[in-house]
Design an enzyme around this catalytic site. Structure first.
Site, mmCIF file in Angstrom:
data_model
loop_
_atom_site.group_PDB
_atom_site.id
_atom_site.type_symbol
_atom_site.label_atom_id
_atom_site.label_comp_id
_atom_site.label_asym_id
_atom_site.label_seq_id
_atom_site.Cartn_x
_atom_site.Cartn_y
_atom_site.Cartn_z
ATOM 1 C CD1 TRP A 161 -3.038 1.375 0.858
ATOM 2 C CD2 TRP A 161 -1.464 2.437 2.040
ATOM 3 N NE1 TRP A 161 -3.523 2.616 1.174
ATOM 4 C CE2 TRP A 161 -2.576 3.294 1.897
ATOM 5 C CE3 TRP A 161 -0.358 2.894 2.745
ATOM 6 C CZ2 TRP A 161 -2.613 4.578 2.448
ATOM 7 C CZ3 TRP A 161 -0.382 4.171 3.287
ATOM 8 C CH2 TRP A 161 -1.494 4.991 3.134
ATOM 9 C CG HIS A 162 3.352 2.440 3.263
ATOM 10 N ND1 HIS A 162 2.666 1.491 3.987
ATOM 11 C CD2 HIS A 162 3.374 3.561 4.038
ATOM 12 C CE1 HIS A 162 2.300 2.012 5.150
ATOM 13 N NE2 HIS A 162 2.717 3.251 5.209
ATOM 14 N N GLY A 163 3.862 1.709 -1.330
ATOM 15 C CA GLY A 163 4.528 2.033 -2.572
ATOM 16 C C GLY A 163 4.983 0.816 -3.338
#
Length: 511
Positions: free
Chosen positions: A328-330
């Site tokens: 989700w963060h990257g």
């Protein structure tokens, strides 16, 4: 438009508050909030509105259909449509460039040409995608009912204080607040809101940006491609510096968001609660990015089975949840490794409950547990911030740190006065010590003291908040008038004199 810009603080926010105050009792009050929120988001690029509207309108429509249908099977299919469409849109924007670049690098030596597709990532897409999905899922679970007024729904998805970097609000918590006609905030809430905004700006520009400057200097010492070895000790400066930077950066955004929303008489959830005092991973995720960790718990971990079932199944659920949190963060292997690291920590502390063992020794044991876990978190931050090429030099520097300690102690022992030393010897002690520090390992001296200067107050303020189980700005209501005024002046002049002159975006704008 950024929270730490003059345009936001002195033009946009006052205009929005004044406009809402005039229109709040009319049918146009919520429409005004929705329009200015869309302007806030699209002020950089107008096309950013396309994926935002695609997500919002799809889930608005699905929410109506799920609620109105009599068939649970049909309702489930509609929710699956919403989830698949949202995740597909997120994946296209967030992972296409990374996947095509990785495939191109792997297949090029085999003579297979894979075109690299460059797609610009719209800000906040990870945040509003999760927020919008929770709306349809909650309706399917019969935990919420759809709102028929599309303006109310659009204002919920696009509400500007939390749109770009959270907190990720549930519809049941935010939408009813926005849909109703709200009274003006009380004088006390206005004072608290202004204090929150001022403290958030101080936290961002003084603590986060200056700690980020130290991190950037360490990166520059490695040179392009991280080909230059890092001196011993600077790897720790990198890890500690980024730990302070990302916490103060993200917590500052959340605090400014809460303060901005309060001026419109809207309550946003707390997103942080002194996380670096956590003694273990479970407590950490109850205090760090609370809106995301509770979202992953409610919509992924518990549906997977949560704590139910045999130990291996619980460990699988923990690992899958944290891997998705990393993704989700990257896009990138290091984000996946960061998620895996925290998954392993959750599993480790279940098997070997270090925090509970040390807690038996009272305050000292809890303090040691917090120190241990803080360093484990810092290891994870290296994966989060560094590039693959930088990992090696950073780790080599950290491992080599103990080798310089004897030399430093021997070098500086000469400056310690003897037991019968007079006042003159002690008067020259500090200047001599600083001179020795400057002559030997000057980089460690400069970077280390710089880190202490900006990290020390962070832990002091968080400790004050932790004693009352709140964030420091929440102590405002417990302060007397003199204390409030003194702190406001400290924050204001701190921003003027100590803020890093090179302005930077909030880190989570990239997610």
């Amino acid at each position: 438009m950024h929270f730490n810009s003059l345009n936001y603080v002195f033009i946009f926010l006052p205009f929005v508050v004044a406009g809402w105050a005039l229109l709040r009792t009319t049918a146009y009050g919520n429409l005004f909030v929705a329009v200015v929120s869309l302007y806030f988001y699209a002020s950089a690029e107008l096309w950013y509105l396309l994926p935002l509207f695609a997500t919002a309108l799809l889930d608005y429509w699905v929410g109506q259909k799920v609620h109105d249908t009599k068939s649970r099977t049909w309702a489930k299919r509609m929710v699956i449509l919403s989830v698949v469409a949202n995740l597909a849109l997120l994946a296209v924007f967030k992972y296409t460039t990374w996947l095509t670049t990785s495939l191109s690098g792997v297949l090029a030596p085999l003579g297979v040409a894979v075109p690299v597709i460059l797609i610009v990532l719209p800000p906040a897409i990870s945040f509003y995608t999760f927020q919008s999905m929770s709306y349809t899922i909650d309706i399917y679970r019969k935990e919420f009912h759809p709102y028929r007024n599309v303006v109310d729904y659009i204002s919920f998805v696009t509400f500007f204080p939390h749109l770009v970097a959270g907190p990720i609000m549930r519809a049941r918590d935010l939408l009813p607040q926005l849909a109703r006609s709200r009274p003006l905030p009380s004088a006390q809430n206005v004072s608290l809101a202004i204090f929150m905004i001022l403290f958030g700006l101080f936290q961002k520009t003084v603590f986060a940006d200056n700690a980020g400057g130290l991190v950037e200097m360490v990166i520059q010492l490695m040179g392009p491609g991280a080909k230059t070895p890092l001196p011993p000790g600077l790897g720790l400066i990198f890890a500690y510096g980024f730990a302070i930077q990302i916490y103060c950066d993200f917590a500052a955004y959340s605090t400014i968001a809460r303060g901005s929303a309060k001026l419109l008489n809207v309550e946003l959830m707390r997103n942080f609660l002194t996380p670096y005092f956590a003694t273990g991973p479970s407590e950490f995720w109850q205090r760090w990015h609370i809106s995301l960790s509770t979202w992953l718990r409610d919509y992924l971990y518990i549906p997977l089975g949560g704590n139910r079932g045999p130990s291996w199944l619980v460990m699988r659920n923990l690992m899958l949840t944290m891997l998705l949190g990393g993704l989700w963060h990257g896009a990138g292997i290091l984000f996946i490794l960061w998620g895996a690291w925290h998954g392993l920590l959750l599993i480790l502390y279940r098997v070997v409950p270090i925090d509970r063992w040390l807690a038996r020794f009272g305050f000292a044991g809890k303090a040691l547990a917090a120190i241990i876990f803080f360093h484990l978190v810092c290891i994870g931050w290296i994966f989060f911030r560094a590039t693959p090429e930088q990992i090696g030099p950073i780790w080599s520097s950290i491992i080599a740190t103990p080798t310089i300690i004897p030399d430093i102690l021997t070098k500086y022992a000469q400056y310690i006065p003897g037991p019968n030393a007079g006042f003159g010897a002690w008067a020259t002690f500090i200047p001599g010590l600083l001179a020795g520090l400057t002559q030997q390992n000057w980089y460690l001296y400069v970077f280390g003291w710089g880190l202490v200067l900006f990290a020390g107050p962070v832990f002091v303020l968080d400790y004050l908040g932790r004693r009352h189980n709140v964030e420091f700005p929440d102590l405002f209501l417990r302060m007397n008038t003199v204390t409030r005024a003194v702190l406001a002046l400290i924050f204001l002049y701190g921003i003027i004199f100590f803020a890093r002159r090179q302005a930077s975006e909030f880190i989570y704008f990239a997610f």
